[in-house]
Design an enzyme around this catalytic site. Structure first.
Site, short mmCIF file in Angstrom:
data_model
loop_
_atom_site.label_atom_id
_atom_site.label_comp_id
_atom_site.label_asym_id
_atom_site.label_seq_id
_atom_site.Cartn_x
_atom_site.Cartn_y
_atom_site.Cartn_z
N LYS A 204 0.83 -1.21 0.00
CA LYS A 204 0.00 0.00 0.00
C LYS A 204 0.86 1.26 0.00
O LYS A 204 0.63 2.20 -0.76
CB LYS A 204 -0.93 0.00 1.21
CG LYS A 204 -1.87 1.21 1.25
CD LYS A 204 -2.69 1.25 2.52
CE LYS A 204 -3.72 0.15 2.57
NZ LYS A 204 -4.64 0.30 3.72
N GLU A 210 9.94 -5.96 3.86
CA GLU A 210 10.13 -7.24 3.21
C GLU A 210 9.79 -7.17 1.73
O GLU A 210 10.53 -7.67 0.88
CB GLU A 210 9.28 -8.32 3.90
CG GLU A 210 9.64 -8.59 5.35
CD GLU A 210 8.87 -7.72 6.33
OE1 GLU A 210 8.87 -8.05 7.53
OE2 GLU A 210 8.28 -6.70 5.89
N GLY A 261 -5.21 -4.91 5.45
CA GLY A 261 -4.46 -5.87 4.66
C GLY A 261 -5.08 -7.25 4.63
O GLY A 261 -5.15 -7.89 3.59
N ARG A 262 -5.57 -7.72 5.79
CA ARG A 262 -6.11 -9.08 5.83
C ARG A 262 -7.51 -9.17 5.23
O ARG A 262 -8.08 -10.26 5.15
CB ARG A 262 -6.12 -9.59 7.28
CG ARG A 262 -6.79 -8.68 8.28
CD ARG A 262 -6.41 -9.09 9.71
NE ARG A 262 -6.93 -8.17 10.72
CZ ARG A 262 -6.35 -7.04 11.08
NH1 ARG A 262 -5.23 -6.65 10.48
NH2 ARG A 262 -6.87 -6.29 12.03
N GLU A 347 -4.63 -11.74 14.12
CA GLU A 347 -4.23 -10.34 13.98
C GLU A 347 -5.41 -9.42 14.27
O GLU A 347 -5.23 -8.31 14.77
CB GLU A 347 -3.68 -10.07 12.58
CG GLU A 347 -3.00 -8.71 12.45
CD GLU A 347 -2.20 -8.56 11.18
OE1 GLU A 347 -1.00 -8.89 11.18
OE2 GLU A 347 -2.79 -8.12 10.16
N HIS A 378 -2.53 -38.25 10.40
CA HIS A 378 -1.29 -38.98 10.63
C HIS A 378 -0.25 -38.07 11.29
O HIS A 378 0.95 -38.39 11.27
CB HIS A 378 -0.76 -39.53 9.31
CG HIS A 378 -1.66 -40.55 8.70
ND1 HIS A 378 -1.52 -41.91 8.91
CD2 HIS A 378 -2.77 -40.41 7.91
CE1 HIS A 378 -2.46 -42.56 8.26
NE2 HIS A 378 -3.24 -41.67 7.65
N LYS A 487 9.19 -4.57 14.09
CA LYS A 487 9.69 -3.91 12.88
C LYS A 487 10.66 -2.79 13.25
O LYS A 487 11.73 -2.62 12.64
CB LYS A 487 8.54 -3.34 12.07
CG LYS A 487 7.61 -4.37 11.44
CD LYS A 487 6.52 -3.64 10.66
CE LYS A 487 5.54 -4.59 10.02
NZ LYS A 487 4.48 -3.87 9.28
#
Length: 524
Positions: A204, A210, A261-262, A347, A378, A487
């Site tokens: 954005k 990152e 964002g999510r 979050e 399993h 951060k």
């Protein structure tokens, strides 16, 4: 002012009911005593059928939880979100992700001028983004699409592209790079050609550490490999058009500060999805989500599936004390769904203070974890069946398969049904190692088929479930201040790894910095 759930008259009644009947509740006895239990605790919502009958609650608990939701004025909170009010109070923003999938021209009672204008902007951006997606789909020279983002700019598109692989255009491969660990980007770059690759950079602000680190390395690789025409091979999903232009990216699609964002895969962040399944498929994806939005907005609380799921979550978290929920999708293409839901719920609701900044006296979001079935059987299902602690489990199954291996699919569905049945019924044995206590809860969500529309509905269902539980806890589900501190500290620590300066650091961090610098020196 809305009451927090623990401030309502129903809270002590729920505590008393839990002490009297909840902790000793037995599912096997409940089914024997109530022939209508399945009918009462199951329902059809848009594209999603839910069986909640194998959970450790009864009609009285559900009725008290519904009364509590009414006392918290949940319906008014829901309406405020749809109306575009600034319910994200710490950032002074609306949370209008539902607007991203509202059809053009559909107005709701109470829409303000801001909402109407925003809807026009949404559809203008959507049309442009889908036109571009169709151009990429038609360009046979583009064989690889590399999405560079992190968090919501990666988890949602990655999950959806994988889930809808049956609808994916042939001849194009999709790659997702999010981790700043260079191994991930290097692996992708080793498998693509510059002339055949489209890079999508999703940030954005166009400053996300990152994402921009990976984007810079991808751009350097592109030019070093003889790549030409950056504007054709790089597209930006950002609100910072000027910054993208500095990088040579002239094709940009923006989104708004009221899109968290999510919750952003419905926006231009969904460009990889649109390229994969086409404009028509993406519109079906939005339509499925909108159908669930309308269900959540209009259905009575007692027949409102997101609300019922959230009330069950609250019952488990705050009264029965369950600390986690396992997600087991019995569909290999939903492999990334648990990771997506982890961000969505933890979050959003992993908060310890309410809207007013008061420390909460009760727990909020559970830990979410999981893997697709039958792999999980399993791995960790041993703990679900015979572990000392009871864990909530949510099974997701799909009735129809998109392949011709019908026998496989029947075995898969039988496995899903058997796990829920075995967890509930258990099995007595004189040998403790072979004894299954049973009375272990599970929810069962069922889709007729995994399509763009049904996936959209499923994801919207989970969004509204999270919003509902957050509203009842009195927290802001739309900020994420908890990701900021790490951060900031990383920015201070990175140069220290070069210099070795440990001034002002705690002893542990200082020791690790010195150790890492030494290892780096030894490898040179």
């Amino acid at each position: 002012m809305h009451l927090r759930c623990d401030e309502t008259p129903q809270w002590p009644l729920l505590q008393a009911h839990c002490d009297a009947a909840g902790r000793s509740f037995d599912l096997r006895q409940a089914f024997a005593a109530d022939a209508e239990r399945f009918a009462h605790f199951s329902q059809q919502a848009p594209y999603v059928f839910a069986d909640l009958s194998k959970n450790l609650w009864d009609r009285q608990a559900e009725a008290l939880l519904l009364d509590m939701a009414r006392a918290c004025r949940l319906e008014q909170s829901r309406d405020a979100m749809f109306a575009g009010q600034a319910i994200n109070t710490t950032e002074g923003r609306a949370a209008l992700h539902t607007l991203l999938r509202r059809p053009r021209g559909v107005a709701l009672a109470g829409d303000e001028g801001f909402v109407a204008q925003a809807l026009q902007e949404v559809h203008a951006t959507l049309d442009a983004m889908l036109d571009f997606a169709e151009q990429v789909r038609a360009d046979a020279r583009i064989t690889d699409i590399v999405n560079i983002g992190i968090g919501g700019s990666d988890l949602g598109p990655h999950m959806a592209v994988r889930a809808l692989e049956a609808y994916q255009i042939p001849g194009k491969r999709f790659h997702f790079v999010s981790n700043i660990d260079g191994h991930e980007l290097a692996s992708v770059l080793n498998s693509v050609r510059p002339e055949g690759t489209l890079f999508i950079v999703a940030s954005k602000t166009f400053t996300t550490l990152e994402t921009m680190t990976n984007a810079r390395s991808a751009l350097d690789w592109f030019t070093a490999q003889g790549g030409r025409d950056v504007a054709r091979h790089f597209v930006a999903l950002t609100a910072n058009v000027a910054k993208a232009a500095e990088w040579g990216m002239t094709t940009t699609f923006g989104f708004w500060d009221w899109v968290g964002g999510r919750y952003s895969l419905w926006s231009a962040i969904g460009l990889p999805i649109a390229i994969a399944i086409g404009a028509a498929g993406f519109r079906q994806f939005l339509a499925g989500a909108h159908a669930m939005d309308e269900h959540f907005r209009t259905a009575p609380l007692a027949a409102n599936l997101p609300v019922r799921l959230a009330l069950l979550d609250l019952w488990y978290r705050n009264f029965l004390g369950f600390t986690s929920r396992c997600i087991a999708p019995y569909h290999a293409r939903l492999q990334r769904l648990p990771a997506y839901l982890q961000q969505l719920e933890m979050e959003s609701n992993g908060k310890r203070v309410d809207h007013e900044g008061r420390t909460l006296p009760m727990a909020t979001a559970p830990v979410l974890w999981g893997e697709p079935g039958s792999n999980g059987q399993h791995a960790f299902f041993q703990l679900l069946h015979q572990g000392p602690d009871v864990q909530a489990l949510e099974i997701l199954a799909v009735r129809d398969c998109a392949h011709g291996l019908v026998g496989h699919h029947e075995m898969l569905l039988a496995s899903a049904l058997a796990q829920a049945q075995a967890l509930m019924q258990g099995r007595a044995s004189d040998c403790g190692h072979r004894h299954f206590p049973g009375n272990r809860p599970s929810s069962f969500l069922l889709l007729d088929a995994l399509t763009p529309a049904s996936l959209g509905a499923l994801l919207a269902l989970q969004e509204h479930r999270v919003f509902t539980s957050g509203s009842l806890w009195g927290i802001n589900s739309f900020d994420q201040w908890g990701v900021e501190l790490g951060k900031q500290l990383a920015q201070d620590l990175q140069p220290r790894l070069q210099s070795g300066d440990v001034t002002g650091l705690d002893a542990s961090t200082a020791g690790l910095v010195q150790r890492l610098k030494k290892l780096g020196s030894d490898s040179n």
